[in-house]
Scaffold this active site. Structure first.
Site, PDB file in Angstrom:
ATOM      1  N   SER A 154     -59.298  16.514 120.381  1.00  0.00           N
ATOM      2  CA  SER A 154     -57.790  16.664 120.640  1.00  0.00           C
ATOM      3  C   SER A 154     -57.667  16.478 122.295  1.00  0.00           C
ATOM      4  CB  SER A 154     -57.351  17.872 120.168  1.00  0.00           C
ATOM      5  OG  SER A 154     -55.916  17.885 120.649  1.00  0.00           O
ATOM      6  N   TYR A 167     -57.949  26.514 120.150  1.00  0.00           N
ATOM      7  CA  TYR A 167     -58.159  25.273 119.638  1.00  0.00           C
ATOM      8  C   TYR A 167     -58.632  24.425 120.702  1.00  0.00           C
ATOM      9  CZ  TYR A 167     -56.157  20.675 117.780  1.00  0.00           C
ATOM     10  OH  TYR A 167     -55.957  19.669 117.110  1.00  0.00           O
ATOM     11  N   LYS A 171     -62.002  22.070 120.651  1.00  0.00           N
ATOM     12  CA  LYS A 171     -61.733  20.642 120.746  1.00  0.00           C
ATOM     13  C   LYS A 171     -62.960  20.175 121.792  1.00  0.00           C
ATOM     14  CE  LYS A 171     -59.581  19.302 117.027  1.00  0.00           C
ATOM     15  NZ  LYS A 171     -60.191  18.933 115.781  1.00  0.00           N
TER      16      LYS A 171
HETATM   17  P1  NAI Z   1     -53.596  18.751 108.639  1.00  0.00           P
HETATM   18  O1  NAI Z   1     -53.362  20.101 108.671  1.00  0.00           O
HETATM   19  O2  NAI Z   1     -52.507  17.833 108.114  1.00  0.00           O
HETATM   20  O3  NAI Z   1     -54.856  18.584 107.864  1.00  0.00           O
HETATM   21  C1  NAI Z   1     -55.961  19.148 108.193  1.00  0.00           C
HETATM   22  C2  NAI Z   1     -56.715  19.560 106.673  1.00  0.00           C
HETATM   23  O4  NAI Z   1     -57.665  20.335 106.664  1.00  0.00           O
HETATM   24  C3  NAI Z   1     -56.172  20.125 105.652  1.00  0.00           C
HETATM   25  O5  NAI Z   1     -55.721  19.448 104.361  1.00  0.00           O
HETATM   26  C4  NAI Z   1     -56.529  21.597 105.210  1.00  0.00           C
HETATM   27  O6  NAI Z   1     -56.350  21.806 103.911  1.00  0.00           O
HETATM   28  C5  NAI Z   1     -57.860  20.971 105.557  1.00  0.00           C
HETATM   29  N1  NAI Z   1     -58.898  22.317 106.089  1.00  0.00           N
HETATM   30  C6  NAI Z   1     -58.395  23.547 106.825  1.00  0.00           C
HETATM   31  N2  NAI Z   1     -59.527  24.184 107.069  1.00  0.00           N
HETATM   32  C7  NAI Z   1     -60.552  23.768 106.332  1.00  0.00           C
HETATM   33  C8  NAI Z   1     -61.747  24.178 106.018  1.00  0.00           C
HETATM   34  N3  NAI Z   1     -62.215  25.358 106.388  1.00  0.00           N
HETATM   35  N4  NAI Z   1     -62.602  23.501 105.105  1.00  0.00           N
HETATM   36  C9  NAI Z   1     -62.099  22.284 104.434  1.00  0.00           C
HETATM   37  N5  NAI Z   1     -60.785  21.693 105.000  1.00  0.00           N
HETATM   38  C10 NAI Z   1     -60.224  22.604 105.425  1.00  0.00           C
HETATM   39  O7  NAI Z   1     -53.950  18.165 110.233  1.00  0.00           O
HETATM   40  P2  NAI Z   1     -54.176  16.920 110.813  1.00  0.00           P
HETATM   41  O8  NAI Z   1     -53.024  16.615 111.725  1.00  0.00           O
HETATM   42  O9  NAI Z   1     -54.154  15.816 109.835  1.00  0.00           O
HETATM   43  O10 NAI Z   1     -55.332  16.716 111.611  1.00  0.00           O
HETATM   44  C11 NAI Z   1     -56.657  16.472 111.258  1.00  0.00           C
HETATM   45  C12 NAI Z   1     -57.617  16.654 112.571  1.00  0.00           C
HETATM   46  O11 NAI Z   1     -56.890  15.868 113.661  1.00  0.00           O
HETATM   47  C13 NAI Z   1     -57.878  18.003 113.005  1.00  0.00           C
HETATM   48  O12 NAI Z   1     -58.886  18.207 113.512  1.00  0.00           O
HETATM   49  C14 NAI Z   1     -56.810  18.234 113.947  1.00  0.00           C
HETATM   50  O13 NAI Z   1     -57.281  19.218 114.783  1.00  0.00           O
HETATM   51  C15 NAI Z   1     -56.987  16.673 114.640  1.00  0.00           C
HETATM   52  N6  NAI Z   1     -55.735  16.243 115.542  1.00  0.00           N
HETATM   53  C16 NAI Z   1     -54.563  16.090 115.111  1.00  0.00           C
HETATM   54  C17 NAI Z   1     -53.661  15.700 116.072  1.00  0.00           C
HETATM   55  C18 NAI Z   1     -52.396  15.067 115.279  1.00  0.00           C
HETATM   56  O14 NAI Z   1     -51.555  14.506 116.312  1.00  0.00           O
HETATM   57  N7  NAI Z   1     -51.927  15.311 114.057  1.00  0.00           N
HETATM   58  C19 NAI Z   1     -53.952  15.599 117.236  1.00  0.00           C
HETATM   59  C20 NAI Z   1     -54.990  16.087 117.763  1.00  0.00           C
HETATM   60  C21 NAI Z   1     -56.023  16.498 116.963  1.00  0.00           C
END
Ligand code: NAI
Length: 306
Positions: A154, A167, A171
């Site tokens: 990130s 976080y 990251k």
């Molecule tokens: P989100 O919250 O929509 O999806 C994350 C998923 O991970 C959820 O479905 C959740 O149930 C699952 N999860 C959480 N803990 C878990 C565990 N211990 N074991 C298995 N699954 C688990 O988030 P999003 O936005 O789709 O993010 C995806 C990745 O991208 C993350 O690593 C986030 O940090 C990264 N990211 C996202 C950004 C964005 O703009 N959306 C920006 C920078 C990074």
């Protein structure tokens, strides 16, 4: 860089693929011919398990579209769970070719108020989770002489952000972990790259909106789709990306960035060595013109996504 950009025959594990960017990655790699292990714990944004069937729903979506997918509901934070995800791929299809470390949670708060529990929980899911799943796949990648890792980092870690010490630390740690994997496993034809995504998801929907400026920023974020990130992830998992390892990319709508990695910017030298006094008089003034400002991601990405 030759080889197919498709993923026919490859087995890919995507963590946290029950929603958000992970779901988009799972659907995209399946459409490119991959067989997919859809992992998701079904966690709330803060990490409590609330919807255990989320992974199965995405696996079903892939199968309904004519693809091949199985679900796994283990936690990436648990080394045994990570082993089980990889074992699921081996038991179902006899191999594992790619890992997308995407699972994540948020527990934002200013540093001076951040509890040990909130620091620990975020480091466990992001940094330990990425280690656990990568480590579980590594012996298989080594034995077969191929494999690709894609890890979600990130700009909060690469550049900075307020109220995200846990976080950001996780990251930036993931970026270093990816580089280490790329170095250590190069000899086995294993690649490791990071993506800093920008996408509207429930993670970004948690951003506080108190001012018109923040409202305008969030409106821009809402235009950014996870599918755009997924296309880059899919490419990085393919044989077409054979020469690409140890890199950090960012994906923001139709823009793709190669991000910098730390190198010396400027040096100062005194033949007799330094004292605190000469550092104050000479060393720091000479270096300070090149100091980084205390910027956050939005100060660096100053233009609207295109
Ligand atoms: P989100 O919250 O929509 O999806 C994350 C998923 O991970 C959820 O479905 C959740 O149930 C699952 N999860 C959480 N803990 C878990 C565990 N211990 N074991 C298995 N699954 C688990 O988030 P999003 O936005 O789709 O993010 C995806 C990745 O991208 C993350 O690593 C986030 O940090 C990264 N990211 C996202 C950004 C964005 O703009 N959306 C920006 C920078 C990074």
């Amino acid at each position: 860089m030759s080889g197919s950009s498709r993923l026919d025959g490859k087995v890919i594990l995507v963590t946290g693929a029950g929603g958000g960017i992970g779901r988009d990655v799972a659907l995209t790699v399946a459409a490119q011919g991959a067989r997919v292990v859809v992992n998701d714990l079904g966690a709330s944004l803060g990490g409590e398990v609330t919807e255990a069937e989320r992974a199965e729903a995405v696996a079903r979506e892939i199968r309904d579209a004519g693809g091949e997918a199985v679900a796994n509901g283990d936690s990436v934070a648990d080394p045994g769970g990570a082993e089980a995800m990889v074992a699921r791929a081996i038991a179902t299809w006899g191999r594992i070719d790619g890992i997308v470390n995407n699972a994540g949670i948020l527990r934002d708060g200013f540093f001076h108020k951040m509890s040990f529990e909130d620091f620990d929980a975020v480091i466990r899911v992001h940094l330990y989770g990425t280690f656990n799943v990568s480590r579980a796949a590594a012996p298989h990648f080594k034995d077969q002489g191929s494999g690709a890792f894609v890890h979600m980092t990130s700009t909060s870690g690469l550049i900075g952000n307020l109220a995200q010490a846990n976080y950001s630390a996780a990251k930036l740690g993931i970026a270093a972990l990816s580089k280490s994997i790329a170095l250590d496993m190069q000899r086995f034809n294993v690649r490791s790259n990071c993506i800093a995504p920008f996408a509207w998801s429930r993670m970004t929907s948690s951003i506080k909106v108190d001012t018109p400026e923040q409202e305008a920023r969030v409106r821009k974020l809402m235009e950014m789709k996870g599918e755009k990130v997924a296309v880059l992830a899919s490419y990085l998992l393919s044989d077409a990306a054979a020469g690409v390892s140890g890199q950090i990319f960012a994906a923001r709508n139709n823009e793709i960035f190669l991000m910098g990695q730390s190198r010396p910017l400027r040096s100062v030298h005194r033949g007799e060595g330094w004292t605190p006094e000469t550092l104050a008089e000479h060393g720091m003034p000479a270096l300070s013109g090149t100091f980084y400002p205390l910027s956050v991601s939005a100060d660096v990405f100053t233009w609207d996504p295109v």
